[in-house]
Design an enzyme around this catalytic site. Sequence first.
Site: not given
Lengths: 299, 204
Positions: B36-38
Amino acid sequence: MERQEALELLTGKVANFVGLVGKVLPGDVTAKLKELSENETVPMAKMIYEFMEKNQREAAELNRPSCQDTGLIQMFVRVGTKFPYIDDLKPVLKEAVFIATKEAPLRHNAVETFDEVNTGTNTGTDAPWLYWDIIPNSDKLELDVYMAGGGCSLPGQGKTLMPGEGYEGVVKFVLDVMTSYGLNACPPLLVGVGIGTSIDSAAFMAKKALMRPVGSHNANPKAAALEDEMTAAIDSIGLGPQGLKGSKSVMGVNIENSARHPSVISCAVNVGCWSHRRGTITFNSDLSYQSSTHEGVAL
Amino acid sequence: MKKILTTPVSAEDLKDIKVGDVVYLNGHIVTCRDVAHRRLIELGRELPVDLKGGAIFHAGPIVRKIEGEEDKFEMVSVGPTTSMRMEKFEKEFIEQTGVKVIVGKGGMGPNTEAGCRENKAIHCVFPAGCAVAAATCVEEIEGAYWRDLGMPETLWVCRVKEFGPLIVSIDAEGNNIFEQNKVEFNKRKEEALEALYPKVKFIK
Ligand code: SF4
């Protein structure tokens, strides 16, 4: 009992035991955590210990794995040459892990290397990972089941030193791991140390040391004294539960040792986290059983 | 008295919270980890959940479908994963989403410290290994996004009641308890080693 029936019975019992190990900590670990909690003087650390205790209570009540990381299963197998099911044992143990994964349930933690796919069953190439010991003239099977989580597998490392570096090099190696990787491995840790000839033997002994109960000692008095000295030394760092400071750091240090080549001294560290899910069960030839870690268990 | 934060959290709410404090959370927390961060930072994809004033949990849970209900899930077991893996993305993540409370395991680094200081956010530790106690704080899973990522990486929107204990490890001033502790731990380790060396002269 028909042979096939007996094999299914054994598989089912081992599967249930694997599931149980993920939900209930062994007696020695529970007792040590209680002792650490009762003697803790740092309020934050005490609060964390009490929360851990609450978690274990709820896990047992709700029949759920107490930590979501149920690890890649490892087993130490000590099988008697006269145990009636010795020939079928390897597939039995694999099938037991397969069943436990669905029934406990366990998180899917077996990733095939190179193909890099999760098998979704916690079984795979040499998974579960088994160590074998053949016991002559015995008709029993004794199993240690261990859930090696990611967090507590990460600090595992070893080094082959020159004798000039001596045991001084060994203790420095271990303490350096404590203040680096050890912090994130969910202390208070049980620290397994292997000291011997080559790196593979040291690494194996470091894991074998984790199968010994918390508070047990090496048979060699010097090694036993060093276990206590190292426990005191790491405790004096005050890592506390979760590495957030406390009056102690570890559940203990267990050392296993072997003879070494005169030119080398190899050492390795393997750690177990506070949620040290280890279970030992002994089956007799009629498949009656008892467990030294989970007393009175009915599978 | 329990210190309870309620989402949406404001900068004002975090003003008096210092590293080492223990807080609890009411409202919503969304599981949010590596991919999700990526997706947000590296691939520039918009997050499907509004995190302004919200909370995220670095965690990959075990959830179970609730029988007899349409697309409803129950939290079985959820515990924090190592926060350090998200360090590389967290500063920009905080900037872009306006998230105020980040919960995980272990410390984070200078990038997150700066993100917390500049945008008034905090990072907290949930005691790891306590996955059942965490799951029982979840009253309901209200939503699930990016389900193509599989169970551990899905963004599970959890309504929580007194979710905690959350131990503040980076405060809104950017103070970092793990960095402070490390200095002390290393100093004590050196002392412990000096005391240990004379006792291990087995090779003579
Ligand atoms: S280190 Fe142990 S207690 Fe911590 S998350 Fe991993 S398996 Fe669970």
